[in-house]
Design an enzyme around this catalytic site. Structure first.
Site, PDB file in Angstrom:
ATOM      1  N   GLU B 152     -99.811  -9.277  75.463  1.00 36.30           N
ATOM      2  CA  GLU B 152     -99.704  -9.994  76.738  1.00 36.30           C
ATOM      3  C   GLU B 152    -100.142  -9.133  77.922  1.00 36.30           C
ATOM      4  OE1 GLU B 152     -95.755 -11.267  77.935  1.00 36.30           O
ATOM      5  OE2 GLU B 152     -96.597 -12.690  79.373  1.00 36.30           O
ATOM      6  N   GLU B 246     -92.192 -19.408  80.423  1.00 37.92           N
ATOM      7  CA  GLU B 246     -91.444 -18.174  80.709  1.00 37.92           C
ATOM      8  C   GLU B 246     -91.274 -18.132  82.227  1.00 37.92           C
ATOM      9  OE1 GLU B 246     -91.647 -13.593  79.261  1.00 37.92           O
ATOM     10  OE2 GLU B 246     -93.178 -14.176  80.684  1.00 37.92           O
TER      11      GLU B 246
END
Lengths: 270, 270
Positions: B152, B246
């Protein structure tokens, strides 16, 4: 509107500065690129040969719309929200020195990172009161010199209070000084504002200075902020001040300044 | 595409989590809101009653698309780029434990903040090599369990390396493991990518997981990211995986989860 770009009067660790080496050469470049002004980033005016700075600015027929003051926080830890009263007093004195310096140029004094961060374990309401107290002292002092201050909301990673334009307006109201305005910075707004445009409209009675940086903090035009629409919105609120590029010196100082000038010329800001 | 939202298996300091109290109740809410999966944020799988977690997920007919692992960095300081070899070894062991845990769900293991930051005074090239070495060890171990990892990119304030999708692709190539993919997170992309859409197109062969959060890290629809266009772009590259929220638990956990479900339903992601 007029256009400017940030130039540091001395070498600094702070990254979002087009020019931070050789002040005289940098100012000449800014003038050559057709900017109307240079925003000066100053750590401590007492370290400067002020007459010399004034001379260089005048010779290049530039204005100084604003003085950036964050280096005193980044490099010396001075801040308005520090639990230590002595640190806060030193921060106020530093800003007062910046006010005297700014009065040479009819420049605004930026209150950005100098407000500090609310440290863990410190009561938030108390830290806000300290900040407001410092702002009252500085705006009071600035009135004697006919100088305005401008409060800059910054994104959550750079400070944990005053992040949005609306947060800024709330603080300005609480300080209650007629010579304290608001600084709208597009890089910070891209992270913090629900809508960049709506927030400008809502802050129309407060905005006294504008920073332009693209979404990645490179020169306007290098990211995905719609500057055409930002300019239209600023015209809609009849903003007459400066748009000033506070950007990373990438890919290099000369290129980012040239890119800024080019983008702003295309956008027809005047 | 399917939709999920992040749920922490335990209380945590990490802020960008819809749910971090009472795991069983949270999972039930996620299922009731029509999500297809719950992404689990886990500090240490060894602290969990794994059979119980599996049971709760099954009872609610949910999938687990991915396991978030950043708490081991945020709360214990474990990282792939730490100059201390022992810390790096502990970070690899922790990720290997996450891989075993993930194999229960066919979930990907996210390599986000666990890569750490390159500390001042540390040689950048060396820190990158440490990180690549750790990634090789973990991807090798993961192959035995048929588990994939997903790297990520995060914004500059959260780490000083692997900030853009392109940075991520470069690292994936250097690691050279077939079970290492890329995670595209819209909140980070809004800060780091020149164009959110172009960067998705360019990363089409690498993206294996997607995080949705709006520009202010609230639920999709609460900021200024054009999720309609993001979805169109993901459809264009034939992305079949999960979009997983998220996000900050604001204004409160239930509302942000409801807002996410509502926005994703309107956008017709499937």
């Amino acid at each position: 509107m007029k256009k400017s770009i940030v130039v540091s009067t001395q070498h600094t660790k702070f990254s979002a500065l087009a020019f931070k080496e050789d002040f005289e050469k940098s100012i000449k470049k800014v003038a050559d690129l057709g900017f109307d002004g240079a925003e000066l980033a100053v750590r401590n005016p007492k370290d400067l040969k002020v007459e010399n700075v004034i001379k260089i600015i005048k010779e290049n027929d530039l204005e100084v719309p604003a003085i950036g003051t964050g280096q005193a926080y980044g490099e010396e830890g001075l801040s308005f929200s520090d639990p230590d009263e002595v640190i806060r007093k030193m921060a106020v004195e530093r800003i007062n020195d910046q006010i005297v310096f700014a009065s040479n140029f009819n420049a605004q004094v930026i209150i950005g990172l100098i407000r500090g961060k609310i440290e863990e374990g410190v009561n938030r309401a108390e830290a806000e009161e300290w900040t407001i107290d410092c702002l009252r002292k500085c705006t009071g002092f600035a009135k004697e010199y006919d100088v305005r201050l401008t409060l800059e909301p910054v994104n959550r990673y750079e400070s944990n209070f005053i992040n949005t334009l609306n947060d800024g307006i709330e603080f300005i109201k609480r300080v209650g000084a007629s010579n304290l305005g608001l600084l709208a910075d597009t890089f910070h707004m891209n992270i913090e504002e629900i809508s960049i445009y709506d927030s400008i409209i809502q802050a129309k009675d407060y905005i006294t200075h504008v920073h332009f940086a693209d979404s990645n903090r490179w020169a306007p035009g290098c990211g995905h902020i719609d500057f055409k629409k930002v300019i239209e919105t600023l015209k809609k609120i009849n903003y007459q001040g400066y748009v000033s590029a506070e950007i990373l010196p990438l890919p290099d100082p000369d290129s980012c300044a040239r890119l800024t000038a080019k983008t702003l010329d295309k956008l027809n800001i005047s």
